[in-house]
Design a protein around this motif. Structure first.
Motif, short mmCIF file in Angstrom:
data_model
loop_
_atom_site.label_atom_id
_atom_site.label_comp_id
_atom_site.label_asym_id
_atom_site.label_seq_id
_atom_site.Cartn_x
_atom_site.Cartn_y
_atom_site.Cartn_z
N ALA A 237 -42.79 98.55 9.31
CA ALA A 237 -41.46 97.99 9.54
C ALA A 237 -40.40 99.08 9.53
N HIS A 238 -40.54 100.03 8.60
CA HIS A 238 -39.59 101.16 8.54
C HIS A 238 -39.68 102.01 9.81
N ALA A 239 -40.91 102.29 10.26
CA ALA A 239 -41.09 103.13 11.44
C ALA A 239 -40.55 102.44 12.69
N PHE B 35 -42.62 110.52 18.55
CA PHE B 35 -42.03 110.80 17.24
C PHE B 35 -42.50 109.79 16.20
N LEU B 36 -42.61 108.52 16.59
CA LEU B 36 -43.09 107.49 15.68
C LEU B 36 -44.52 107.79 15.24
N SER B 37 -45.35 108.13 16.19
CA SER B 37 -46.76 108.42 15.88
C SER B 37 -46.90 109.64 14.99
N SER B 38 -46.15 110.67 15.28
CA SER B 38 -46.24 111.90 14.50
C SER B 38 -45.57 111.75 13.13
N GLY B 39 -44.41 111.10 13.11
CA GLY B 39 -43.64 111.00 11.87
C GLY B 39 -44.27 110.11 10.82
N THR B 40 -45.07 109.14 11.22
CA THR B 40 -45.69 108.24 10.26
C THR B 40 -47.04 108.74 9.76
N GLY B 41 -47.56 109.78 10.36
CA GLY B 41 -48.88 110.27 9.97
C GLY B 41 -50.01 109.58 10.71
N HIS B 42 -49.68 108.80 11.71
CA HIS B 42 -50.71 108.09 12.47
C HIS B 42 -51.60 109.07 13.23
N ASP B 43 -51.04 110.19 13.68
CA ASP B 43 -51.82 111.17 14.43
C ASP B 43 -52.94 111.77 13.58
N GLU B 44 -52.69 111.95 12.29
CA GLU B 44 -53.70 112.56 11.42
C GLU B 44 -54.85 111.61 11.12
#
Length: 97
Positions: free
Chosen positions: A14-16, A76-85
């Protein structure tokens, strides 16, 4: 084992998404201002050519700006939330040899 994505947590998701919508609202105002400035600049340099010219220019500039900002916002959403890792590369074992 596949690691859990941080976006699986409803509070973090929700925050992202709220941050993404805030970025898109900002980019929408920038896009509208840019389209207005572009149409004014085109009118000053060309005069009244055809209304279709101005509609096409406004639609092209607006669509390009909004598409680029939407895709960059998702990156940015994917990278900033840690989803990419949390993504597992199935070819990672093959690249070590």
């Amino acid at each position: 084992m596949i690691p859990r994505s941080p976006l699986d947590d409803p509070a973090k998701a929700a925050h992202a998404w709220a941050r993404y919508r805030r970025i898109m609202r900002y980019m929408m105002t920038v896009t509208v201002a840019l389209v207005i400035a572009s149409v004014i600049l085109l009118y000053r340099s060309n005069g009244m050519v055809s209304v279709h010219f101005y509609i096409a220019a406004a639609a092209g500039i607006g669509f390009t700006m909004l598409l680029a900002s939407a895709l960059m916002g998702l990156a940015f959403l994917s990278s900033g939330t840690g989803h990419d890792e949390s993504v597992v590369d199935p070819l990672d074992d093959e690249q070590k040899f």
